[in-house]
Design a protein around this motif. Structure first.
Motif, PDB file in Angstrom:
ATOM      1  N   VAL A  45     -41.326-125.499 -55.978  1.00  0.00           N
ATOM      2  CA  VAL A  45     -39.916-125.885 -56.106  1.00  0.00           C
ATOM      3  C   VAL A  45     -39.004-124.999 -55.257  1.00  0.00           C
ATOM      4  O   VAL A  45     -38.024-125.475 -54.691  1.00  0.00           O
ATOM      5  CB  VAL A  45     -39.480-125.840 -57.589  1.00  0.00           C
ATOM      6  CG1 VAL A  45     -38.000-126.122 -57.735  1.00  0.00           C
ATOM      7  CG2 VAL A  45     -40.287-126.834 -58.404  1.00  0.00           C
ATOM      8  N   ALA A  46     -39.327-123.718 -55.154  1.00  0.00           N
ATOM      9  CA  ALA A  46     -38.448-122.782 -54.446  1.00  0.00           C
ATOM     10  C   ALA A  46     -38.883-122.500 -53.015  1.00  0.00           C
ATOM     11  O   ALA A  46     -38.329-121.613 -52.373  1.00  0.00           O
ATOM     12  CB  ALA A  46     -38.351-121.480 -55.234  1.00  0.00           C
ATOM     13  N   ALA A  47     -39.836-123.257 -52.499  1.00  0.00           N
ATOM     14  CA  ALA A  47     -40.328-123.010 -51.138  1.00  0.00           C
ATOM     15  C   ALA A  47     -39.216-123.079 -50.099  1.00  0.00           C
ATOM     16  O   ALA A  47     -39.235-122.338 -49.107  1.00  0.00           O
ATOM     17  CB  ALA A  47     -41.435-124.002 -50.792  1.00  0.00           C
ATOM     18  N   ASP A  48     -38.224-123.941 -50.311  1.00  0.00           N
ATOM     19  CA  ASP A  48     -37.126-124.089 -49.356  1.00  0.00           C
ATOM     20  C   ASP A  48     -35.795-123.579 -49.915  1.00  0.00           C
ATOM     21  O   ASP A  48     -34.730-123.893 -49.388  1.00  0.00           O
ATOM     22  CB  ASP A  48     -36.984-125.545 -48.932  1.00  0.00           C
ATOM     23  CG  ASP A  48     -36.720-126.485 -50.103  1.00  0.00           C
ATOM     24  OD1 ASP A  48     -36.916-126.083 -51.268  1.00  0.00           O
ATOM     25  OD2 ASP A  48     -36.324-127.637 -49.857  1.00  0.00           O
ATOM     26  N   ALA A  49     -35.861-122.755 -50.956  1.00  0.00           N
ATOM     27  CA  ALA A  49     -34.638-122.240 -51.586  1.00  0.00           C
ATOM     28  C   ALA A  49     -34.132-120.998 -50.860  1.00  0.00           C
ATOM     29  O   ALA A  49     -34.911-120.224 -50.304  1.00  0.00           O
ATOM     30  CB  ALA A  49     -34.902-121.905 -53.051  1.00  0.00           C
ATOM     31  N   GLN A  50     -32.821-120.828 -50.892  1.00  0.00           N
ATOM     32  CA  GLN A  50     -32.212-119.624 -50.344  1.00  0.00           C
ATOM     33  C   GLN A  50     -31.999-118.573 -51.433  1.00  0.00           C
ATOM     34  O   GLN A  50     -32.001-117.379 -51.155  1.00  0.00           O
ATOM     35  CB  GLN A  50     -30.858-119.946 -49.689  1.00  0.00           C
ATOM     36  CG  GLN A  50     -30.967-120.667 -48.363  1.00  0.00           C
ATOM     37  CD  GLN A  50     -31.398-122.121 -48.515  1.00  0.00           C
ATOM     38  OE1 GLN A  50     -30.977-122.824 -49.422  1.00  0.00           O
ATOM     39  NE2 GLN A  50     -32.287-122.557 -47.644  1.00  0.00           N
ATOM     40  N   VAL A  51     -31.830-119.036 -52.679  1.00  0.00           N
ATOM     41  CA  VAL A  51     -31.577-118.128 -53.799  1.00  0.00           C
ATOM     42  C   VAL A  51     -32.393-118.579 -55.006  1.00  0.00           C
ATOM     43  O   VAL A  51     -32.485-119.777 -55.285  1.00  0.00           O
ATOM     44  CB  VAL A  51     -30.072-118.105 -54.177  1.00  0.00           C
ATOM     45  CG1 VAL A  51     -29.824-117.229 -55.392  1.00  0.00           C
ATOM     46  CG2 VAL A  51     -29.215-117.661 -53.001  1.00  0.00           C
TER      47      VAL A  51
END
Length: 90
Positions: A45-51
């Motif tokens: 889920v956070a592979a492309d997250a900035q924060v």
């Protein structure tokens, strides 16, 4: 921008962080996609997250990431969330 709120099951404290992050972003005039997720799916889920927003207890389980991991002490304190989000984004 993508922000992921992480907790153990993906519905409790991450849901609170998601709603409060959306409120803070609106107040700051910033646009972002905010997603609540469980710790087991953080890599996907956070592979492309900035924060990534989370509690201190989950930091080690998040592992290596390019996102800024922001520890929130009080999930209901929008002033704390605002300060920490501005620091991570700015």
């Amino acid at each position: 921008m993508k922000i992921v709120a992480i907790c153990g099951a993906g519905i409790g404290s991450s849901g609170i962080l998601k709603v409060n992050a959306e409120r803070v972003l609106q107040r700051l005039g910033l646009s972002a996609t905010v997603v609540a997720a469980d710790i087991g799916s953080v890599a996907r889920v956070a592979a492309d997250a900035q924060v990534i927003l989370t509690s201190a207890e989950f930091v080690d389980a998040i592992g290596a990431t390019r996102a800024d991991v922001v520890v929130i002490e009080n999930h209901f304190d929008t002033d704390e969330l605002s300060r920490k989000l501005e620091a991570a984004i700015g």
